[in-house]
Enzyme design. Structure first.
Site, PDB file in Angstrom:
ATOM      1  N   ASP A  13       0.812  -1.218   0.000  1.00 14.82           N
ATOM      2  CA  ASP A  13       0.000   0.000   0.000  1.00 14.82           C
ATOM      3  C   ASP A  13       0.847   1.271   0.000  1.00 14.82           C
ATOM      4  OD1 ASP A  13      -2.219  -1.699   0.210  1.00 14.82           O
ATOM      5  OD2 ASP A  13      -1.976  -1.768   2.388  1.00 14.82           O
ATOM      6  N   LYS A  16       2.363   2.224  -5.151  1.00 16.67           N
ATOM      7  CA  LYS A  16       3.192   1.812  -6.293  1.00 16.67           C
ATOM      8  C   LYS A  16       2.476   2.069  -7.609  1.00 16.67           C
ATOM      9  CE  LYS A  16       3.310  -2.265  -4.422  1.00 16.67           C
ATOM     10  NZ  LYS A  16       2.836  -2.012  -3.056  1.00 16.67           N
ATOM     11  N   GLY A  40      -4.157  -4.154  -4.719  1.00 19.83           N
ATOM     12  CA  GLY A  40      -5.121  -3.134  -5.130  1.00 19.83           C
ATOM     13  C   GLY A  40      -4.340  -1.886  -5.469  1.00 19.83           C
ATOM     14  N   HIS A  41      -4.252  -1.566  -6.737  1.00 14.72           N
ATOM     15  CA  HIS A  41      -3.516  -0.370  -7.146  1.00 14.72           C
ATOM     16  C   HIS A  41      -4.506   0.672  -7.629  1.00 14.72           C
ATOM     17  CE1 HIS A  41       0.413  -2.804  -7.922  1.00 14.72           C
ATOM     18  NE2 HIS A  41       0.049  -2.749  -6.665  1.00 14.72           N
ATOM     19  N   GLN A 218       2.218  -5.868  -3.274  1.00 14.49           N
ATOM     20  CA  GLN A 218       2.548  -5.987  -1.845  1.00 14.49           C
ATOM     21  C   GLN A 218       3.912  -5.298  -1.591  1.00 14.49           C
ATOM     22  OE1 GLN A 218       1.566  -9.322  -3.384  1.00 14.49           O
ATOM     23  NE2 GLN A 218      -0.407  -8.350  -3.168  1.00 14.49           N
TER      24      GLN A 218
HETATM   25  P1  IMP Z   1      -2.670 -12.718   1.216  1.00 13.92           P
HETATM   26  O1  IMP Z   1      -1.707 -12.117   0.225  1.00 13.92           O
HETATM   27  O2  IMP Z   1      -4.106 -12.473   0.846  1.00 13.92           O
HETATM   28  O3  IMP Z   1      -2.385 -14.173   1.462  1.00 13.92           O
HETATM   29  O4  IMP Z   1      -2.456 -11.980   2.621  1.00 13.92           O
HETATM   30  C1  IMP Z   1      -1.269 -12.126   3.394  1.00 13.92           C
HETATM   31  C2  IMP Z   1      -0.914 -10.829   4.101  1.00 13.92           C
HETATM   32  O5  IMP Z   1      -0.513  -9.865   3.145  1.00 13.92           O
HETATM   33  C3  IMP Z   1      -2.077 -10.176   4.870  1.00 13.92           C
HETATM   34  O6  IMP Z   1      -1.551  -9.529   6.001  1.00 13.92           O
HETATM   35  C4  IMP Z   1      -2.602  -9.143   3.893  1.00 13.92           C
HETATM   36  O7  IMP Z   1      -3.262  -8.075   4.539  1.00 13.92           O
HETATM   37  C5  IMP Z   1      -1.308  -8.694   3.247  1.00 13.92           C
HETATM   38  N1  IMP Z   1      -1.513  -8.190   1.877  1.00 13.92           N
HETATM   39  C6  IMP Z   1      -1.755  -8.908   0.769  1.00 13.92           C
HETATM   40  N2  IMP Z   1      -1.862  -8.108  -0.290  1.00 13.92           N
HETATM   41  C7  IMP Z   1      -1.656  -6.858   0.141  1.00 13.92           C
HETATM   42  C8  IMP Z   1      -1.600  -5.588  -0.516  1.00 13.92           C
HETATM   43  O8  IMP Z   1      -1.737  -5.451  -1.725  1.00 13.92           O
HETATM   44  N3  IMP Z   1      -1.369  -4.528   0.306  1.00 13.92           N
HETATM   45  C9  IMP Z   1      -1.160  -4.649   1.640  1.00 13.92           C
HETATM   46  N4  IMP Z   1      -1.192  -5.810   2.285  1.00 13.92           N
HETATM   47  C10 IMP Z   1      -1.440  -6.909   1.534  1.00 13.92           C
END
Ligand code: IMP
Length: 426
Positions: A13, A16, A40-41, A218
């Protein structure tokens, strides 16, 4: 070697999408190499808000071709929806999908919930972990399988039946492999000829001197190897992910841009030393609009953590930084920045990624003076209050990396680009 990687330096977040979109003005290709719809961009363009989950944010630029690399896990039904939405908004990006990218299907999302990961780790519920687990287990379905419908049906049935046997869930048992295969094959049929060897495509493009942006999803601290395991995502979010997730040698990447929010946020569970569970945290959340693009969850907020950023710098070798959301800090009388931790009685300056250790770390702060002025309208570095300039210099000096982009608001126009931000990509 005109390739640029845009990587999150914190827990995701970092905005990017905005940086990629800015740089994509001069790019021929933009590439996602990890993750799936957990990302989510957001790009705000001419007052319109575009939200991407699978396509790289650079896709909004005309003439910039989009690649979903092999390191991604692609939800085909979500992809078709996203492409449809973009088309309705008047954008028709030329998209290529790696035949080796794994697929996320509805049962992956169900299995994620049944496994307790959503509740325990705070995952996004998009089936990311189960899809990567299948990949590592060598039982997954890949985009290339969609081009072999008989094989695809067989594999899907085997994959789904296995989960149905493993979990006691009526919802899971009610999924019919034939109907699901029909739905996915039909939805993806118009895109079947875009499923290809994207590694070859990208390497040939680089050979021709075309410009490529690798858009990380991420952040570094959520990397499956180097992040705060097990509170991480399931993919490689760091520079190494470009190699394994796009099939392009990291040696071909000339610029590695670390995208850094001027403070820190985290969604989901896991240690976060500089977190402020206070009115200050609420203020950052409100001013920074810190709610997840994918899940709508409130983000945890806190001060800038230079210990964590030094670690991100070590792993990625950033050649420059993009400092985002500096405007959110306006009006705070003083700003705290963590420069080391106190951990189990010792002073440490190396980031302990091990979650149990990090949980015991107390930040040691350096305090910098804040500025009162609103800065969203500044377009030159020299227009910023001296204290805001000093904050930027402090980060640069501590990390030994120059800041080439400073972002002061959601719109693409609210950015200060130092001369190097574009010219070096020409
Ligand atoms: P997952 O990627 O859905 O398996 O989530 C694993 C961890 O990564 C969790 O803490 C999510 O909140 C975090 N996470 C996954 N995608 C994002 C992102 O795009 N932004 C921020 N945190 C993320």
């Amino acid at each position: 070697m005109p390739a640029i990687a845009v990587l999150g330096a914190q827990w995701g977040d970092e905005s990017k999408g905005k940086v990629s979109h800015l740089l994509a003005a001069e790019a021929d290709w933009c590439v996602r190499f990890n993750g799936g719809t957990n990302a989510g961009h957001t790009v705000v363009l001419g007052g319109r808000v575009f939200k991407f989950h699978l396509l790289p944010a650079g896709s909004l630029r005309e003439g910039c071709k989009a690649v979903l690399g092999n390191g991604m896990v692609v939800d085909p039904l979500a992809l078709v929806k996203e492409l449809e939405e973009l088309k309705n908004a008047g954008c028709n990006p030329e998209v290529y999908i790696s035949a080796a990218a794994h697929l996320v299907l509805p049962h992956h999302r169900l299995v994620e919930r049944l496994s307790g990961a959503e509740a325990g780790i705070g995952t996004t519920g998009r089936g990311i972990g189960p899809a990567y687990r299948d990949k590592a287990d060598r039982t997954g379905l890949r985009a290339g399988d969609l081009r072999e419908p008989v094989l695809f049906r067989e594999r899907l049935e085997r994959n789904l039946r296995r989960e149905q046997e493993l979990w006691r869930s009526e919802e899971l048992k009610s999924l019919d492999p034939r109907r699901l295969a029909d739905e996915v094959l039909e939805a993806m049929e118009p895109w079947a000829d875009r499923i290809t060897n994207t590694a070859a495509l990208l390497n040939r493009a680089l050979d021709r001197g075309e410009r490529v942006i690798f858009e990380g999803a991420q952040g570094t601290l959520l990397d499956v190897d180097f992040g705060t395991y097990p509170y991480v995502t399931s993919s490689s979010t760091t520079i190494g992910g470009v190699g394994t997730g796009a099939g392009v040698s990291p040696r071909r990447v000339e610029r590695v841009i670390g995208v850094v929010k001027a403070y820190t946020t985290r969604v989901g569970e896991g240690p976060f030393p500089t977190e402020e569970r206070s009115a200050l945290g609420d203020r950052l959340r409100e001013r920074g609009r810190e709610w997840g693009v994918t899940t709508g969850r409130p983000r945890r907020c806190g001060w800038l953590d230079l210990v964590a950023l030094k670690y991100a710098q070590m792993l990625n070798g950033f050649t420059e930084l993009s400092l985002m959301k500096l405007d959110v800090l306006s009006g705070l009388p003083e700003l705290r920045v963590a420069t080391s931790y106190r951990c189990r009685g010792e002073l440490v300056s190396d980031f302990p990624a091990q979650a149990e250790l990090l949980r015991d770390c107390e930040p040691v702060y350096q305090t910098l003076p804040g500025w009162r002025e609103e800065i969203g309208g500044c377009r030159q570095l020299g227009e910023l209050p001296a204290r805001a300039q000093a904050y930027i210099s402090f980060v640069e000096e501590h990390l030994g990396v120059p800041v080439s982009i400073v972002s002061l608001g959601p719109g693409v126009e609210t950015s200060i680009l130092r001369a190097s931000a574009f010219s070096r990509s020409r």
